[in-house]
Design a protein around this motif. Structure first.
Motif, PDB file in Angstrom:
ATOM      1  N   UNK A   7       0.838  -1.184   0.000  1.00 56.23           N
ATOM      2  CA  UNK A   7       0.000   0.000   0.000  1.00 56.23           C
ATOM      3  C   UNK A   7       0.883   1.247   0.000  1.00 56.23           C
ATOM      4  N   UNK A   8       0.287   2.305  -0.523  1.00 51.54           N
ATOM      5  CA  UNK A   8       0.979   3.595  -0.451  1.00 51.54           C
ATOM      6  C   UNK A   8       0.824   4.123   0.990  1.00 51.54           C
ATOM      7  N   UNK A   9       1.926   4.462   1.562  1.00 46.00           N
ATOM      8  CA  UNK A   9       1.924   4.982   2.951  1.00 46.00           C
ATOM      9  C   UNK A   9       2.649   6.305   2.993  1.00 46.00           C
ATOM     10  N   UNK A  10       2.097   7.338   3.585  1.00 44.79           N
ATOM     11  CA  UNK A  10       0.804   7.422   4.288  1.00 44.79           C
ATOM     12  C   UNK A  10      -0.366   7.063   3.392  1.00 44.79           C
ATOM     13  N   UNK A  11      -1.441   6.539   4.081  1.00 37.96           N
ATOM     14  CA  UNK A  11      -2.573   6.008   3.350  1.00 37.96           C
ATOM     15  C   UNK A  11      -3.189   7.073   2.433  1.00 37.96           C
ATOM     16  N   UNK A  12      -3.560   6.609   1.219  1.00 38.49           N
ATOM     17  CA  UNK A  12      -4.141   7.552   0.256  1.00 38.49           C
ATOM     18  C   UNK A  12      -5.244   6.845  -0.517  1.00 38.49           C
ATOM     19  N   UNK A  13      -6.249   7.609  -0.900  1.00 35.01           N
ATOM     20  CA  UNK A  13      -7.331   7.103  -1.732  1.00 35.01           C
ATOM     21  C   UNK A  13      -7.298   7.772  -3.102  1.00 35.01           C
ATOM     22  N   UNK A  14      -7.853   7.108  -4.108  1.00 37.66           N
ATOM     23  CA  UNK A  14      -7.842   7.627  -5.480  1.00 37.66           C
ATOM     24  C   UNK A  14      -9.263   7.659  -5.991  1.00 37.66           C
ATOM     25  N   UNK A  15      -9.630   8.781  -6.625  1.00 38.39           N
ATOM     26  CA  UNK A  15     -10.920   8.898  -7.310  1.00 38.39           C
ATOM     27  C   UNK A  15     -10.645   9.277  -8.756  1.00 38.39           C
ATOM     28  N   UNK A  16     -11.332   8.599  -9.695  1.00 34.61           N
ATOM     29  CA  UNK A  16     -11.143   8.861 -11.135  1.00 34.61           C
ATOM     30  C   UNK A  16     -12.501   9.088 -11.788  1.00 34.61           C
ATOM     31  N   UNK A  17     -12.422   9.601 -13.063  1.00 32.74           N
ATOM     32  CA  UNK A  17     -13.602   9.825 -13.912  1.00 32.74           C
ATOM     33  C   UNK A  17     -14.528  10.903 -13.316  1.00 32.74           C
ATOM     34  N   UNK A  18     -13.929  12.005 -12.854  1.00 34.20           N
ATOM     35  CA  UNK A  18     -14.716  13.149 -12.381  1.00 34.20           C
ATOM     36  C   UNK A  18     -14.936  14.063 -13.575  1.00 34.20           C
ATOM     37  N   UNK A  19     -16.118  13.924 -14.222  1.00 33.72           N
ATOM     38  CA  UNK A  19     -16.382  14.625 -15.472  1.00 33.72           C
ATOM     39  C   UNK A  19     -17.022  16.003 -15.267  1.00 33.72           C
ATOM     40  N   UNK A  20     -17.836  16.147 -14.305  1.00 35.91           N
ATOM     41  CA  UNK A  20     -18.544  17.414 -14.084  1.00 35.91           C
ATOM     42  C   UNK A  20     -17.526  18.501 -13.690  1.00 35.91           C
ATOM     43  N   UNK A  29     -15.216   6.551  -9.731  1.00 40.85           N
ATOM     44  CA  UNK A  29     -14.672   5.337  -9.146  1.00 40.85           C
ATOM     45  C   UNK A  29     -13.605   5.721  -8.115  1.00 40.85           C
ATOM     46  N   UNK A  30     -13.487   4.859  -7.038  1.00 39.25           N
ATOM     47  CA  UNK A  30     -12.507   5.164  -6.002  1.00 39.25           C
ATOM     48  C   UNK A  30     -12.023   3.913  -5.313  1.00 39.25           C
ATOM     49  N   UNK A  58       0.366  -0.816  -7.829  1.00 42.05           N
ATOM     50  CA  UNK A  58       0.197  -0.499  -9.251  1.00 42.05           C
ATOM     51  C   UNK A  58      -0.122   0.975  -9.453  1.00 42.05           C
ATOM     52  N   UNK A  59      -0.876   1.560  -8.484  1.00 43.00           N
ATOM     53  CA  UNK A  59      -1.148   2.988  -8.588  1.00 43.00           C
ATOM     54  C   UNK A  59       0.124   3.805  -8.343  1.00 43.00           C
ATOM     55  N   UNK A  60       0.973   3.319  -7.450  1.00 41.21           N
ATOM     56  CA  UNK A  60       2.210   4.009  -7.129  1.00 41.21           C
ATOM     57  C   UNK A  60       3.147   4.057  -8.333  1.00 41.21           C
ATOM     58  N   UNK A  61       3.099   2.958  -9.137  1.00 41.38           N
ATOM     59  CA  UNK A  61       4.041   2.836 -10.247  1.00 41.38           C
ATOM     60  C   UNK A  61       3.454   3.295 -11.570  1.00 41.38           C
ATOM     61  N   UNK A  62       2.196   3.664 -11.604  1.00 42.42           N
ATOM     62  CA  UNK A  62       1.561   4.039 -12.871  1.00 42.42           C
ATOM     63  C   UNK A  62       2.094   5.383 -13.350  1.00 42.42           C
ATOM     64  N   UNK A  63       1.864   5.645 -14.674  1.00 41.13           N
ATOM     65  CA  UNK A  63       2.260   6.905 -15.257  1.00 41.13           C
ATOM     66  C   UNK A  63       1.153   7.929 -15.052  1.00 41.13           C
ATOM     67  N   UNK A  64       1.496   9.167 -15.154  1.00 40.65           N
ATOM     68  CA  UNK A  64       0.497  10.207 -15.019  1.00 40.65           C
ATOM     69  C   UNK A  64       0.640  10.980 -13.714  1.00 40.65           C
ATOM     70  N   UNK A  65      -0.239  11.980 -13.552  1.00 40.02           N
ATOM     71  CA  UNK A  65      -0.112  12.854 -12.370  1.00 40.02           C
ATOM     72  C   UNK A  65      -0.318  12.142 -11.039  1.00 40.02           C
ATOM     73  N   UNK A  66      -1.209  11.085 -11.006  1.00 34.62           N
ATOM     74  CA  UNK A  66      -1.435  10.372  -9.745  1.00 34.62           C
ATOM     75  C   UNK A  66      -0.189   9.649  -9.316  1.00 34.62           C
ATOM     76  N   UNK A  67       0.440   8.899 -10.257  1.00 34.15           N
ATOM     77  CA  UNK A  67       1.664   8.166  -9.929  1.00 34.15           C
ATOM     78  C   UNK A  67       2.763   9.098  -9.496  1.00 34.15           C
ATOM     79  N   UNK A  68       2.930  10.225 -10.203  1.00 34.98           N
ATOM     80  CA  UNK A  68       3.970  11.173  -9.822  1.00 34.98           C
ATOM     81  C   UNK A  68       3.726  11.714  -8.396  1.00 34.98           C
ATOM     82  N   UNK A  69       2.466  12.049  -8.094  1.00 35.05           N
ATOM     83  CA  UNK A  69       2.160  12.584  -6.758  1.00 35.05           C
ATOM     84  C   UNK A  69       2.438  11.547  -5.674  1.00 35.05           C
ATOM     85  N   UNK A  70       1.999  10.268  -5.918  1.00 31.99           N
ATOM     86  CA  UNK A  70       2.174   9.219  -4.900  1.00 31.99           C
ATOM     87  C   UNK A  70       3.641   8.926  -4.669  1.00 31.99           C
ATOM     88  N   UNK A  71       4.439   8.906  -5.763  1.00 31.88           N
ATOM     89  CA  UNK A  71       5.866   8.629  -5.606  1.00 31.88           C
ATOM     90  C   UNK A  71       6.587   9.782  -4.894  1.00 31.88           C
TER      91      UNK A  71
END
Length: 629
Positions: free
Chosen positions: A117-130, A206-207, A213-226
């Protein structure tokens, strides 16, 4: 709820153990509440204190400290806090386990244990269209029930957005993150749902919890978590927490042991200091006692020495007085044997001259008093003669008035007879008799008018003489205020209606100390003098008499007089009654004090002639005998 007021408020130290059973039962039955709504605990026996939110450990320490070691608490309070400590240790022991910290979450499977797990604990939300939801503050409020530390919204090409929800790095943060993930999984909007519908996700958000896998993914979320976190397994975190907790417990245990040792050492020092203080106090008491004894002894010695000095001084004074008397006798004897010197003769002549002047002054005063006596005697004789003449005239007038009334009655009778005889035809003789009676009546009326005028003249003269005598009395009173007449002579000036202050002081001396009696007597006399002068107070009964007159009788049931007699006695009561009668007699309207010439021997108003004669007699006695040359 407090302990019933009917029980004893005071409990001795030996009864504390027995008394703690009752508050313990009240705690068990819920009469005294210990748990708060927010999960904390409170002390029901310190209801007035501001702090009422304790942790279990702190409340147990508070109850034990008050029950065993507080010196400024009563035995009852100690018993109640010991009962609270017993209740916490026995009946709320589960609160102690909860107070150690939140239970470590147990992974449901071996896979979860090994997940990174990513520590400190973190949650992810995607597909925020509005577009309106691309706001961190909105999501921070929306996810407030999961207690996030921060929500960061990451835009992706301005169409959809992603968000990272940051939780605390403790187990509470992990539990909140798990609840966050479960809320999305219950709607099939978790990580699995995103993988299935990522191509056509629709409008759902989605959350899930950030993992490897989120820690190692590409994009702004992965960069922030790392950048902000690291990867850890749950089992590793559990081990670290256990080690950390054991370390903290060991440190706390060591600190408690050290504190107990310090307390034991301080207690020993306290006992030593207390014992030393007791010895010092005992020595102080002994010194004070010795000092008092020494002071008494010295005071006694000083008193004896002073008494001896006073006795010797008195003896010396007596010897000195005896020698003075002896010297006076010798001096007198020498003065008698010596011839008169020129200075003594001059002094004797000066004394004779002064004596002659004093005799001349007394002779002049005697002449003036003789003139006054002659004038007063003349006025009294004139008044007596005029009164006798007026009484004689009044008697004659009354006699003539009776005769007039008798004539009027006879005329009326004759008129009646005349009217009766008119009807009989024989009235000539009766008419003649009536005419004679009328002439006699007119003559009587003329004499009556003349004598009435004379009587009025005598009355005016009598009033003038009386006014002259009253004026003479006033002048005599004014002239006698600083003369030989006073209250100790037979003839004096008495102030009618004035209270004697000595009577009140004597009455107060019977009830009060001498210093207070004088002040109280003056105050009491002044107070009752005001009552006597008060025209609204009239303790008299008006009784009609047989001669168309009234008589004043003292109302002995008057409340003020009864209270005065009961409190201060008969002498004060008689003094007030006498002054009241005098002021009612001499000045009933104004009720102010009036001076009057008084015969103290016979206790009555003195005549003017008596006063003048008394003064002349005093002047005769005061005339010094002329010394023979």
């Amino acid at each position: 709820m407090d302990i019933s007021s009917g029980e004893e408020s005071g409990i001795s130290e030996s009864e504390i153990e027995n008394y703690m059973d009752k508050p313990y039962e009240q705690l068990r039955t819920g009469i005294h509440k210990v748990k708060n709504v927010n999960g904390t605990v409170r002390c029901p026996f310190c209801a007035g204190k501001k702090k009422q939110d304790y942790k279990y450990k702190d409340l147990l320490q508070h109850a034990s400290g008050v029950g065993k070691g507080s010196a400024n608490r009563s035995a009852k309070q100690k018993a109640e806090h010991l009962a609270l400590a017993k209740y916490l240790e026995i009946d709320l022991s589960d609160e102690a386990e909860q107070a150690q910290g939140p239970p470590l979450p147990q992974p449901t499977s071996q896979t979860q244990k090994d997940d990174l797990y990513v520590w400190p604990w973190a949650g992810i939300m995607v597909n925020i269209q509005d577009q309106s939801l691309h706001n961190s503050d909105y999501w921070f409020k929306e996810l407030a029930k999961y207690r996030p530390l921060d929500v960061l919204v990451l835009d992706e090409l301005g169409v959809t957005a992603q968000a990272v929800v940051v939780f605390s790095d403790d187990w509470n943060g992990f539990l909140n993150a798990s609840e966050f993930e479960k809320s999305f999984e219950s709607k099939d909007n978790g990580k699995t749902g995103w993988k299935l519908h990522s191509i056509q996700p629709g409008s759902n958000i989605y959350g899930w919890i950030a993992r490897e896998d989120d820690y190692r993914c590409e994009g702004p979320i992965g960069e922030y978590l790392r950048t902000k976190g690291s990867l850890k397994r749950v089992s590793d975190i559990v081990d670290e927490s256990s080690k950390s907790r054991h370390s903290v417990v060991e440190n706390l245990a060591n600190e408690i042991d050290m504190t107990n040792e310090n307390l034991t050492e301080l207690e020993c020092k306290y006992n030593e200091k207390a014992l030393s203080l007791c010895r010092v106090l005992e020595e102080k008491d002994q010194l004070q006692h010795a000092l008092l004894e020494e002071r008494k002894r010295r005071n006694q010695s000083a008193w004896e020495a002073r008494q001896r000095i006073m006795d010797e001084q008195e003896k010396l004074n007596k010897e000195l007085e005896a020698r003075k008397r002896k010297l006076d006798l010798w001096s007198r004897d020498l003065n008698e044997r010596e011839a008169l010197t020129e200075q003594q003769r001059q002094k004797l002549q000066e004394d004779k001259r002064k004596n002659d002047q004093r005799n001349e002054s007394l002779n002049k005063a005697a002449v003036e008093w003789n003139k006054t006596d002659a004038n007063v005697s003349r006025i009294i004789e004139d008044q007596k003669r005029e009164k006798e003449e007026a009484l004689r005239r009044i008697f004659e007038l009354e006699k003539q008035l009776d005769e007039k009334h008798q004539l009027e009655i006879e005329i009326e009778l004759l008129k009646g007879k005349l009217n009766m005889r008119k009807h009989l035809g024989d009235d000539e003789a009766l008419q003649k008799k009536i005419k004679e009676k009328q002439e006699e009546l007119e003559e009587k009326e003329f004499d009556f008018e003349v004598k009435n005028l004379e009587n009025q003249t005598l009355i005016v003269k009598d009033r003038e003489s009386n006014d002259e005598l009253q004026e003479a009395r006033k002048e005599f009173i004014e002239a006698s205020k600083n003369s030989l007449i006073n209250a100790r002579t037979n003839i004096g000036i008495k102030r009618m209606g004035e209270l004697n202050e000595k009577v009140f002081v004597d009455a107060c001396k019977k009830k009060l100390p001498l210093e207070d009696a004088q002040i109280k007597g003056v105050e009491l006399c002044s107070s009752w003098q005001e009552n006597v002068k008060n025209s609204e107070w009239y303790p008299f009964k008006v009784i009609p008499t047989d001669h168309d007159d009234v008589e004043l009788i003292l109302n002995e049931d008057d409340e003020k007089l009864r209270k005065l007699k009961k409190e201060w006695g008969d002498n004060v009561y008689k003094e007030v009654v006498t002054a009241l009668k005098e002021i009612i007699e001499y000045n009933p309207s104004g009720r102010y004090i009036v001076s009057e010439i008084w015969n103290y021997r016979e206790n009555r108003k003195a005549k003017m002639k008596e006063a003048v004669s008394y003064i002349l007699e005093k002047i005769k006695h005061l005339k010094p005998k002329r010394t023979a040359r």
